[in-house]
Design an enzyme around this catalytic site. Structure first.
Site, PDB file in Angstrom:
ATOM      1  N   ASP A 186       0.858  -1.179   0.000  1.00 25.78           N
ATOM      2  CA  ASP A 186       0.000   0.000   0.000  1.00 25.78           C
ATOM      3  C   ASP A 186       0.904   1.243   0.000  1.00 25.78           C
ATOM      4  O   ASP A 186       2.128   1.143   0.109  1.00 25.78           O
ATOM      5  CB  ASP A 186      -0.932  -0.023   1.216  1.00 25.78           C
ATOM      6  CG  ASP A 186      -2.241   0.711   0.955  1.00 25.78           C
ATOM      7  OD1 ASP A 186      -2.253   1.658   0.141  1.00 25.78           O
ATOM      8  OD2 ASP A 186      -3.259   0.349   1.564  1.00 25.78           O
TER       9      ASP A 186
ATOM     10  N   GLU B 141     -10.706   6.250   4.591  1.00 23.70           N
ATOM     11  CA  GLU B 141      -9.689   5.644   5.454  1.00 23.70           C
ATOM     12  C   GLU B 141      -9.805   6.138   6.902  1.00 23.70           C
ATOM     13  O   GLU B 141     -10.901   6.256   7.443  1.00 23.70           O
ATOM     14  CB  GLU B 141      -8.304   5.832   4.833  1.00 23.70           C
ATOM     15  CG  GLU B 141      -8.220   5.178   3.456  1.00 23.70           C
ATOM     16  CD  GLU B 141      -6.830   5.108   2.866  1.00 23.70           C
ATOM     17  OE1 GLU B 141      -5.854   4.908   3.602  1.00 23.70           O
ATOM     18  OE2 GLU B 141      -6.722   5.238   1.625  1.00 23.70           O
TER      19      GLU B 141
END
Length: 628
Positions: A308, A514
C-alpha cells in the site's frame, strides 16, 4: 599480416552481423514465444538496476520521462485526487500516461511501465466518469452478475483514459462499522464478499478454459489488471480502527477474512495489495508467513504482490523510523512492487545496497521481477504499450450511467414503510399537491458519492463531476402538476404552515476515506437530526440515509414513517427516485447488521449477543406500481 587482417575483418563482420541479428530479434519481444520463455529471455538481459527499477511504483507527480528512463521505473500511480488537470478530459489523461510511457520505452530494453489508479466505484478520480454505488451498497444487491457488469463498464472507462490497472476490488470483510473503510467492504459475511469477486472477471475478462490456476489473466485492450486488497484481515481490526490490529486465531482469519482471496486467485486476479493492518501484533507488510508462505506457496498465486501507499514505511512506529529495516522486512516478506511513492531514489539505494551485501538474496529480487513481468506480458503491455483515444466515448456514457442507475435501485434497502404495516407510505404518489424535499444530502452530489470521488476524501457540492442529485431526480419523476419545495433545513413552523402532502428527508454522513472515517459514535451529521425532528414531527416523511455504513437511527425511528438505507449511491440519483415512486420495487437486503446502539459493537450475524435493530438480510419488498 595481410591474411591475418582479412581473417580479422571477416571475424569482425560476423560479429557485427550476429549483433544486428540479435538486435533485430529479441525473444522477449516476440508474442508467439511461450510466456515463460519471454520472461526468462528478458530477465537474462537485465542488470540489477533494471530489476530493482521494475519493483518501484512512483506517484504521477514525480514521474517525468527522464526519471522513468534513468531509474527504469516499473510502475506509476495516481493517488486519490492526483490528476493531470482539474476536470481533465480523457485525451488529457491519455497524453499524460503516454508521455510517461515513452520514457520507459526509450530505455535499453524498452520495458513498459504499468500505470495504476484507484477506480474503486467506477473511475472515481476522473471528471465525468460514471460513479457507481460504493461496495457497501453493492453487497445489498446480492447480484454478482450486476457486479460483473459494473466491472466491465469500469474497465472500459479506465482504459478510456489510457490506464490499464486499477487498485480494486476491496475484498475486506468489515466486522465493525466504526471502521472508516467499511463502505469499501461488500458485507460482514465472507460468503457475500466471495460472490462479489465476480467483479474481477468483469474488470479483467473471463479466464479461458484450462488456464493455469493461480496465474494472472487480463483479456485485452478493453480490460484492466485488477488488485484484490487489503491482504489480509483489514476489516477485522479492534474497534474498527483503521490500520490497526486484527486479533483473531488462524482458523478465524482463514474462515472469515481469507476465503475471498482464494476466489480472486482462481479468477485470475493479477495483483494483491497488502494491508496496513497487523495480525495479532505482526504487521502484514512484514508477514513472510502469510505473504510468501500462504499466498504465494499455499494458494499458488502467480501475479505480483504490491504494497500500500508508503506501506513498508509504516512497518515501524513512528513511520519510517528505521527505513533500512522496513525495506528488508517488506521485500523479504515477499512484496514484489513497492508503492514508494515519492522518495524513490532512497528506496532504490537502500534495496541495491542490501542485495549487493547479501542482506536480501538476488533470488527474492528475481521472484519479484518475474511476477511483475508475467503480468505485463499477459496483459499485452509489450505489444500495446501506448494508449489511444478509441475508447474515449466510454467515459460516463449513457449505457454505463443506466447500469449505475440499476445498481442504485437494487442496492437500496427499505427498512420501514409506514407506521402501520397496512398503511405503507412507499410508493410515494407522483401526483401530490405540494411535497417537501429536505436535508443536507438531498441536493449534494458530492455527499451522495462519498469518499474516493474526485478527491481522496471526497468533496461536497455539485460542481465536482456530472450526475443527478436526489432532488433533481424527484423533480423529473413527479407529475408536472406537483409542486416540489426544497428547503435544506426547514424549521417546524415552515413545515406545518405549508400543508405538504409528504416530505422526503435526505440526510447522512459527510464524505470521508480511510482513517478520517473512523467513528466511535456513528451519528448522522448535523443538521441532519434537527431536520428529521423538524420535518417528521409535522408531516408524513420518508427518511433516506446516505451513509457508508449503518448509523444510529433508533432514537428517531418512532417519528419516521418510512426509512431507506441508500448507502453511497454515486452519480445516478435517479435510481433513488425510481424506487421511491414505484417505477421499480425495493429488492435490497442488508449485507450488514444494523445495530441499535454503538455499545453493541462489534456485532455480526451469528454472534451470541446478536440483538439488532434490523438484522442481517432484512429488507422490505415493494412491487412496481402504475403510480398516478
Amino acid at each position: 599480416m595481410g591474411r591475418f587482417s582479412i581473417r580479422m575483418l571477416g571475424f569482425l563482420l560476423l560479429c557485427c552481423l550476429s549483433s544486428l541479428t540479435e538486435a533485430k530479434y529479441q525473444k522477449y519481444k516476440d508474442p508467439k514465444q511461450p510466456l515463460n520463455a519471454r520472461i526468462r529471455d528478458l530477465m537474462s538481459r537485465m542488470t540489477l538496476a533494471e530489476k530493482i527499477g521494475q519493483m518501484v511504483q512512483i506517484e504521477r507527480e514525480v514521474a517525468t520521462p527522464d526519471v522513468m528512463t534513468k531509474y527504469f521505473i516499473g510502475s506509476v500511480l495516481s493517488g486519490g485526487g492526483s490528476v493531470p488537470a482539474p476536470k481533465a478530459s480523457a485525451e488529457t489523461w491519455v497524453n499524460l500516461v503516454n508521455g510517461i510511457q515513452k520514457g520507459s520505452l526509450s530505455t535499453r530494453l524498452g520495458i513498459p511501465m504499468i500505470y495504476g489508479i484507484d477506480a474503486v466505484h467506477g473511475h472515481n478520480n476522473v471528471y465525468n466518469a460514471t460513479i457507481f454505488p460504493h461496495n457497501v451498497g453493492l453487497g445489498a444487491t446480492r447480484d454478482p452478475q450486476l457486479i460483473k457488469r459494473i466491472g466491465e463498464a469500469t474497465a472500459l472507462e479506465v482504459r478510456a483514459t489510457g490506464i490499464p490497472y486499477t487498485f480494486a476490488p476491496c475484498i475486506a470483510v468489515c466486522r465493525d462499522p466504526r471502521w472508516g473503510r467499511c463502505y469499501e467492504s461488500y458485507s460482514e459475511d465472507h460468503k457475500i464478499v466471495q460472490a462479489m469477486t465476480e467483479i474481477i472477471p468483469g474488470l479483467q475478462g473471463d479466464m479461458p478454459p484450462n488456464f493455469q490456476k493461480g496465474a494472472p489473466f487480463v483479456g485485452g485492450k478493453g480490460k484492466v489488471a485488477a488488485c484484490a486488497k487489503h491482504y489480509v484481515g483489514d476489516g477485522g481490526t479492534t474497534k474498527g480502527l483503521d490500520e490497526n490490529n486484527t486479533v483473531i486465531d488462524w482458523n478465524g482469519l482463514r474462515s472469515i477474512h481469507m476465503p475471498a482471496y482464494l476466489n480472486s486467485i482462481l479468477k485470475g486476479v493479477a495483483t494483491v495489495m497488502v494491508s496496513y493492518s497487523s495480525w495479532n501484533g505482526k504487521k502484514m507488510h512484514a508477514n513472510q508467513d502469510l505473504i510468501t508462505g500462504y499466498l504465494k506457496n499455499k494458494l499458488r498465486f502467480r501475479g505480483f504482490v504490491i504494497s500500500d501507499w508508503e506501506g513498508i514505511d509504516r512497518i515501524t512506529y513512528p513511520s519510517k523510523a528505521n527505513y533500512s529495516y522496513s525495506v528488508e522486512a517488506g521485500v523479504g516478506a515477499g512484496i514484489d512492487m513497492i508503492m514508494v511513492p515519492n522518495n524513490f531514489t532512497e528506496f532504490i539505494d537502500v534495496l541495491t545496497f542490501q542485495v549487493k551485501n547479501n542482506i536480501i538474496p538476488i533470488s527474492r529480487i528475481d521472484d519479484a521481477v518475474k511476477r511483475i513481468l508475467r503480468v505485463k506480458f499477459v496483459m499485452g503491455l509489450f505489444e500495446n504499450p501506448l494508449a489511444d483515444l478509441s475508447l474515449s466515448d466510454q467515459l460516463g456514457n449513457k449505457e454505463h450511467r443506466e447500469l449505475a442507475r440499476e445498481a442504485v435501485r437494487k442496492s437500496l434497502v427499505l427498512l420501514k414503510n409506514g407506521k402501520y404495516a397496512e398503511k405503507p407510505l412507499i410508493p410515494l404518489s407522483k401526483k401530490a399537491g405540494k411535497i417537501l424535499i429536505a436535508g443536507s444530502h438531498a441536493h449534494n452530489l458530492g455527499f451522495q458519492c462519498g469518499g474516493w470521488t474526485i478527491e481522496w476524501q471526497g468533496l461536497g457540492g455539485n460542481d465536482l463531476t456530472i450526475g443527478t442529485t436526489i432532488l433533481n431526480a424527484v423533480k423529473t419523476t413527479v407529475d408536472p402538476t406537483t409542486q416540489v419545495v426544497y428547503s435544506e433545513n426547514p424549521d417546524a413552523n415552515f413545515v406545518k404552515s405549508n400543508k405538504f402532502s409528504y416530505a422526503v428527508v435526505v440526510v447522512g454522513e459527510p464524505p470521508y476515506a480511510e482513517t478520517f472515517g473512523d467513528s466511535m459514535t456513528l451519528s448522522i451529521s448535523e443538521p441532519g437530526l434537527s431536520t428529521i425532528n423538524n420535518v417528521c414531527g409535522a408531516v408524513k416523511c420518508v427518511v433516506v440515509v446516505i451513509s457508508g455504513r449503518p448509523v444510529v437511527i433508533q432514537p428517531y425511528l418512532a417519528k419516521i414513517d418510512a426509512l431507506v438505507a441508500a448507502w453511497l449511491p454515486g452519480t445516478e440519483g435517479q435510481g433513488v427516485a425510481d424506487v421511491l415512486f414505484g417505477d421499480y420495487g425495493f429488492t435490497g437486503k442488508l449485507a450488514r447488521t444494523w445495530f441499535k446502539s454503538v455499545d453493541q459493537l462489534p456485532m455480526n450475524v451469528g454472534d451470541a449477543h446478536y440483538d439488532p435493530l434490523f438484522p442481517f438480510g432484512f429488507g422490505l419488498a415493494t412491487k412496481p406500481t402504475k403510480n398516478y
